[in-house]
Scaffold this motif. Structure first.
Motif, mmCIF file in Angstrom:
data_model
loop_
_atom_site.group_PDB
_atom_site.id
_atom_site.type_symbol
_atom_site.label_atom_id
_atom_site.label_comp_id
_atom_site.label_asym_id
_atom_site.label_seq_id
_atom_site.Cartn_x
_atom_site.Cartn_y
_atom_site.Cartn_z
ATOM 1 N N ASP A 171 -6.024 13.183 0.067
ATOM 2 C CA ASP A 171 -5.237 12.071 -0.460
ATOM 3 C C ASP A 171 -4.775 12.404 -1.882
ATOM 4 O OD1 ASP A 171 -4.500 9.043 -0.442
ATOM 5 O OD2 ASP A 171 -5.610 9.341 -2.307
ATOM 6 N N PRO A 172 -3.489 12.249 -2.187
ATOM 7 C CA PRO A 172 -2.981 12.639 -3.510
ATOM 8 C C PRO A 172 -3.705 11.979 -4.678
ATOM 9 C CG PRO A 172 -1.154 12.293 -2.015
ATOM 10 C CD PRO A 172 -2.382 11.837 -1.283
ATOM 11 N N THR A 192 -7.256 23.535 -7.031
ATOM 12 C CA THR A 192 -7.555 22.306 -6.307
ATOM 13 C C THR A 192 -6.838 22.266 -4.971
ATOM 14 O OG1 THR A 192 -7.850 19.920 -6.621
ATOM 15 C CG2 THR A 192 -5.698 20.841 -7.253
ATOM 16 N N ASP A 193 -7.114 21.213 -4.197
ATOM 17 C CA ASP A 193 -6.553 21.084 -2.851
ATOM 18 C C ASP A 193 -5.063 20.765 -2.879
ATOM 19 O OD1 ASP A 193 -8.595 21.606 -0.951
ATOM 20 O OD2 ASP A 193 -9.539 19.684 -1.389
ATOM 21 N N TRP A 194 -4.390 21.163 -1.826
ATOM 22 C CA TRP A 194 -2.996 20.795 -1.598
ATOM 23 C C TRP A 194 -2.976 19.374 -1.047
ATOM 24 C CZ3 TRP A 194 1.871 21.090 -2.442
ATOM 25 C CH2 TRP A 194 2.848 20.842 -1.473
ATOM 26 N N PRO A 195 -2.316 18.426 -1.743
ATOM 27 C CA PRO A 195 -2.310 17.040 -1.290
ATOM 28 C C PRO A 195 -1.269 16.732 -0.213
ATOM 29 C CG PRO A 195 -1.195 17.206 -3.386
ATOM 30 C CD PRO A 195 -1.695 18.584 -3.071
ATOM 31 N N GLY A 196 -0.658 17.755 0.335
ATOM 32 C CA GLY A 196 0.207 17.551 1.493
ATOM 33 C C GLY A 196 1.689 17.541 1.232
ATOM 34 N N SER A 197 2.090 17.436 -0.032
ATOM 35 C CA SER A 197 3.521 17.419 -0.347
ATOM 36 C C SER A 197 3.732 17.740 -1.816
ATOM 37 C CB SER A 197 4.139 16.045 -0.044
ATOM 38 O OG SER A 197 3.649 15.070 -0.953
ATOM 39 N N ALA A 198 4.955 18.198 -2.127
ATOM 40 C CA ALA A 198 5.302 18.450 -3.527
ATOM 41 C C ALA A 198 5.238 17.161 -4.331
ATOM 42 C CB ALA A 198 6.705 19.070 -3.604
ATOM 43 N N GLU A 199 5.658 16.049 -3.710
ATOM 44 C CA GLU A 199 5.635 14.765 -4.406
ATOM 45 C C GLU A 199 4.206 14.354 -4.748
ATOM 46 O OE1 GLU A 199 7.286 15.425 -1.607
ATOM 47 O OE2 GLU A 199 9.303 15.489 -2.496
ATOM 48 N N GLY A 200 3.277 14.622 -3.829
ATOM 49 C CA GLY A 200 1.888 14.277 -4.086
ATOM 50 C C GLY A 200 1.250 15.145 -5.146
ATOM 51 N N LEU A 201 1.753 16.368 -5.319
ATOM 52 C CA LEU A 201 1.180 17.288 -6.293
ATOM 53 C C LEU A 201 1.696 17.056 -7.704
ATOM 54 C CD1 LEU A 201 -0.603 19.760 -6.851
ATOM 55 C CD2 LEU A 201 1.363 21.204 -6.241
#
Length: 279
Positions: A171-172, A192-201
């Motif tokens: 989760d971002p 750290t973990d990839w939160p699933g999207s560029a927007e979340g990062l």
């Protein structure tokens, strides 16, 4: 003053001062998981990394001792020494515990003796047992103090404890939560973990005073999928990657490595990089 200069010099080997980016690979999986595909011939894989222009590689103590000569012979990649071992990644196997248990197994002094530019430790957040989180923080604090004293970089790998309090460790908001904690612990670089999207990062990278490197996500089933993921990571403002199995277990690891470097340091798109390396 000497320690500060030492950190600046070491940082320039991991993160290119001109681009502000770094292409690093995690190759410490045998310490956590034992034998695995892609780990059976370390010297060959390290030579492959050097030829592809990988900036730095994470190795555990044993591999650094036995195969560090490959890094010296090829003048790279730079060494990041893994100082801790964890059972966190055994989830779903017969050897798994209810909680992941982590302990230090090497020291900053070992890293200095081996010529490492950096050390790396996990910071696991929100396990079921609060005593395990306390131990993780104490270990990171101990390493960080020694790293400051010796002028060596400390990469803190912030992650949510698996099968624990956080329902979604990707989760971002949760990624932003523990990444910020890693910064406040004194990290020179956060992995750290990839939160699933560029927007979340972006909320993580835009507010960070230190470089943020992203751990490997899914390969999406193809080598081109790895390059597409790397391009998204960079679009999210990351300083680079610290991928592992998605790269060295790829169908064509040398091509994937070269493609990753083109995206990270030369700004190519995933499609352009794939064409350039023949994928």
């Amino acid at each position: 003053m000497l320690a500060t200069v030492g950190k600046q010099r070491r940082l320039s080997r991991l993160i290119n001062p001109q681009t502000g980016r770094g292409f690093c690979i995690a190759f410490d999986h045998a310490l956590q998981l034992g034998p695995a595909p892609g780990l059976t011939h370390p010297a060959e894989t390290l030579r492959m990394m050097a030829e592809a222009g990988v900036d730095a590689v994470i190795l555990p103590l044993g591999s650094a001792m036995h195969f560090g000569r490959e890094l010296a012979a090829k003048r790279g990649p730079a060494l990041i020494l893994r100082l801790d071992q964890t059972t966190m990644w055994r989830e779903g196997s017969p050897l798994a515990y209810r909680d992941g248990h982590t302990r230090l197994i090497a020291s900053v002094e070992d890293a200095v003796a081996l010529g490492a530019e950096a050390v790396i430790t996990y910071l696991f957040v929100a396990p079921n047992d609060p005593a395990l989180e306390t131990r993780s923080f104490e270990d990171c604090a101990k390493v960080n103090e020694a790293a400051r004293r010796y002028g060596i970089l400390h990469i803190i790998e912030t992650m949510g404890a698996r099968n624990a309090l956080a329902k979604d460790v990707f989760d971002p908001d949760f990624v932003a939560f523990h990444a910020r904690i890693g910064i406040e612990m004194g990290a020179d670089i956060v992995k750290t973990d990839w939160p699933g999207s560029a927007e979340g990062l972006r909320p993580v990278t835009e507010s960070s005073p230190v470089p943020v490197l992203i751990a490997g996500g899914s390969s999406r089933g193809s080598d081109i999928g790895v390059l597409e993921l790397v391009a998204e990571v960079m679009a999210g403002g990351a300083a680079g990657i610290l991928f592992g199995r998605t790269i060295f277990q790829a169908k064509n690891p040398p091509a994937v490595m070269r493609g990753c470097r083109l995206i990270i340091h030369d700004g190519l798109s995933a499609a352009q990089a794939a064409r350039s390396v023949g994928l």
